[in-house]
Write a protein that holds these residues in place. Structure first.
Motif, mmCIF file in Angstrom:
data_model
loop_
_atom_site.group_PDB
_atom_site.id
_atom_site.type_symbol
_atom_site.label_atom_id
_atom_site.label_comp_id
_atom_site.label_asym_id
_atom_site.label_seq_id
_atom_site.Cartn_x
_atom_site.Cartn_y
_atom_site.Cartn_z
ATOM 1 N N VAL A 82 -90.104 50.038 98.374
ATOM 2 C CA VAL A 82 -90.399 48.849 97.822
ATOM 3 C C VAL A 82 -91.315 47.937 98.632
ATOM 4 N N THR A 83 -91.143 47.670 100.006
ATOM 5 C CA THR A 83 -91.909 46.964 100.584
ATOM 6 C C THR A 83 -93.425 47.589 100.851
ATOM 7 N N ALA A 84 -93.410 48.783 100.926
ATOM 8 C CA ALA A 84 -94.734 49.549 100.861
ATOM 9 C C ALA A 84 -95.673 49.424 99.560
ATOM 10 N N ALA A 85 -94.777 49.395 98.524
ATOM 11 C CA ALA A 85 -95.645 49.208 97.371
ATOM 12 C C ALA A 85 -95.992 47.844 97.126
ATOM 13 N N LEU A 86 -95.223 46.906 97.500
ATOM 14 C CA LEU A 86 -95.531 45.423 97.377
ATOM 15 C C LEU A 86 -96.915 45.061 98.388
ATOM 16 N N THR A 87 -96.681 45.848 99.268
ATOM 17 C CA THR A 87 -97.945 45.631 100.387
ATOM 18 C C THR A 87 -99.280 46.421 99.865
ATOM 19 N N THR A 88 -99.095 47.272 99.264
ATOM 20 C CA THR A 88 -99.993 47.879 98.587
ATOM 21 C C THR A 88 -100.693 47.220 97.483
ATOM 22 N N LEU A 89 -99.871 46.506 96.639
ATOM 23 C CA LEU A 89 -100.093 45.712 95.676
ATOM 24 C C LEU A 89 -100.906 44.285 96.112
ATOM 25 N N ALA A 90 -100.688 43.797 97.308
ATOM 26 C CA ALA A 90 -101.223 42.532 97.608
ATOM 27 C C ALA A 90 -102.611 42.907 98.433
ATOM 28 N N LYS A 91 -102.668 44.141 98.838
ATOM 29 C CA LYS A 91 -103.962 44.453 99.430
ATOM 30 C C LYS A 91 -105.027 44.941 98.559
ATOM 31 N N SER A 92 -104.656 45.377 97.337
ATOM 32 C CA SER A 92 -105.529 45.947 96.460
ATOM 33 C C SER A 92 -105.722 44.721 95.170
ATOM 34 N N THR A 93 -104.983 43.670 95.263
ATOM 35 C CA THR A 93 -105.200 42.699 94.049
ATOM 36 C C THR A 93 -105.523 41.216 94.984
ATOM 37 N N GLY A 94 -105.420 41.228 96.189
ATOM 38 C CA GLY A 94 -105.725 39.855 96.738
ATOM 39 C C GLY A 94 -104.661 38.852 96.634
ATOM 40 N N ILE A 95 -103.511 39.227 95.928
ATOM 41 C CA ILE A 95 -102.585 38.227 95.796
ATOM 42 C C ILE A 95 -101.629 38.008 96.823
ATOM 43 N N PRO A 96 -101.214 36.928 97.549
ATOM 44 C CA PRO A 96 -100.423 36.842 98.611
ATOM 45 C C PRO A 96 -99.046 36.876 97.964
ATOM 46 N N ILE A 97 -98.199 37.801 98.574
ATOM 47 C CA ILE A 97 -96.757 38.206 98.251
ATOM 48 C C ILE A 97 -95.767 37.648 99.392
ATOM 49 N N VAL A 153 -97.135 41.355 86.738
ATOM 50 C CA VAL A 153 -98.024 40.716 87.475
ATOM 51 C C VAL A 153 -99.538 41.325 86.745
ATOM 52 N N SER A 154 -99.568 42.357 86.206
ATOM 53 C CA SER A 154 -100.781 42.752 85.684
ATOM 54 C C SER A 154 -101.073 41.924 84.298
ATOM 55 N N ALA A 155 -100.148 41.594 83.650
ATOM 56 C CA ALA A 155 -100.086 40.623 82.543
ATOM 57 C C ALA A 155 -100.408 39.200 82.749
ATOM 58 N N LEU A 156 -100.032 38.521 83.979
ATOM 59 C CA LEU A 156 -100.104 37.041 84.257
ATOM 60 C C LEU A 156 -100.954 36.877 85.312
ATOM 61 N N LYS A 157 -101.473 37.775 86.115
ATOM 62 C CA LYS A 157 -102.438 37.827 87.230
ATOM 63 C C LYS A 157 -102.189 36.392 87.956
ATOM 64 N N PRO A 158 -100.874 36.350 88.654
ATOM 65 C CA PRO A 158 -100.257 34.996 89.213
ATOM 66 C C PRO A 158 -101.167 34.842 90.441
ATOM 67 N N GLY A 159 -101.267 33.542 90.969
ATOM 68 C CA GLY A 159 -101.918 33.405 92.099
ATOM 69 C C GLY A 159 -100.912 33.359 93.526
#
Length: 309
Positions: free
Chosen positions: A53-68, A19-25
């Motif tokens: 896993v769910t908590a980490a992915l939720t934090t990733l979505a909130k911090s980057t604005g990427i929908p998951i 995710v960090s390398a590609l910065k997907p939409g």
């Protein structure tokens, strides 16, 4: 495809690196039960791992604005598998469901922090994939022209979406001593009650006939708004008289033979009018409908008398 990236990974740290390398939409994780987080005890799919896993992915979505989108397993009851905390962590829970005997699939909102949960998306499973069904009512009507006897069209509600459905009834002389009641697609406890009311309050003999009542197209309806359709379809079969063409019937039948109003009546009638239906029999309540002639009845006997007028 140039803009589609696939990664056969189950390690959460590796996913974060991609995710960090590609910065997907958009990120789709299929399935969340196969992912595991380093430093957390338990096997993948377990309570501790799924929560982490769910908590980490939720934090990733909130911090980057990427929908998951997290794809998860379901139990035999249709509930999301794993700890209930998964449903609390995410913002939206969608169920993609359908009957094995039908090609229709429903995308139903169970939870939505940003909107209503009563919207339903309709899709059809085909040999080339899934396609949107803009008019699902056509899947549950066996005819578009003349109405056969023993058939009545009603309007059911799936969330806030009105769907026209056809109820068919067949009454025949019983083979055995005890008449049978065979129900498909409807409440098997309520249909015999409606048939009993049809005999006791409207004078139609149903206790000495086998009665087969079913919906068309594999549709399953559990709401009481189809009571009147069941009663009038059975009456039509008993007398071998088809209901008037382009007519819908909507209403709940009480034990005293009265017709009770149902929720969303205006929306149901608007959908019937949109599909070309010109007449309707509904309970005696306030109705605002255009493009369709509405006849009101207070009792089941009165609704039957309206069929001839």
């Amino acid at each position: 495809h140039d803009s589609l990236y696939l990664a056969a990974e189950s390690n959460l740290d590796t996913i974060f690196g991609h995710v960090s390398a590609l910065k997907p939409g958009l990120i789709i994780v299929d399935s969340v039960q196969t992912m595991h987080a380093a430093g957390v005890e338990g096997v993948a799919g377990g309570v501790a791992q799924s929560r982490a896993v769910t908590a980490a992915l939720t934090t990733l979505a909130k911090s980057t604005g990427i929908p998951i989108l997290l794809v998860g397993h379901v139990t035999k009851d249709g509930n999301v598998a794993g700890p209930r905390v998964l449903e609390h962590l995410v913002d939206v829970v969608l169920n993609f469901e359908g009957d094995k005997q039908s090609s229709l699939r429903m995308l139903r909102g169970i939870k939505n922090r940003f909107g209503a949960t009563d919207e339903v998306g309709c899709f059809e499973q085909t040999a080339t994939g899934i396609r949107e069904v803009s008019d699902p009512s056509g899947l549950f009507l066996s005819h578009r022209g003349s109405t056969p006897d023993g058939s009545a069209v009603t309007v059911a509600m799936d969330g806030v979406r009105p769907i026209l459905a056809e109820v068919q009834a067949l009454t025949v002389d019983p083979v055995a001593k005890n008449p049978r009641r065979v129900v498909t697609g409807l409440d098997s406890n309520r249909v015999p009650m409606v048939l009993a009311v049809l005999q006791a309050r409207a004078g139609e003999r149903t206790n000495d006939k086998d009665a087969y009542v079913a919906t068309v197209g594999g549709m399953r309806i559990l709401e009481t708004a189809t009571d009147l359709a069941v009663a009038l379809a059975t009456w039509s079969s008993l007398h071998e008289k088809p209901l008037p063409p382009k007519m819908v019937v909507i209403g709940e039948v009480g034990l005293a033979g009265e017709l009770r109003p149902v929720p969303g009546l205006d929306r149901r009638l608007a959908e019937a009018a949109r599909l070309g239906y010109t007449r309707a029999i509904v309970p005696n309540t306030k109705v605002t409908a255009t493009g369709i002639k509405v006849r009101k009845a207070s009792t089941l006997r009165e609704a039957i008398s309206l069929l001839a007028s």
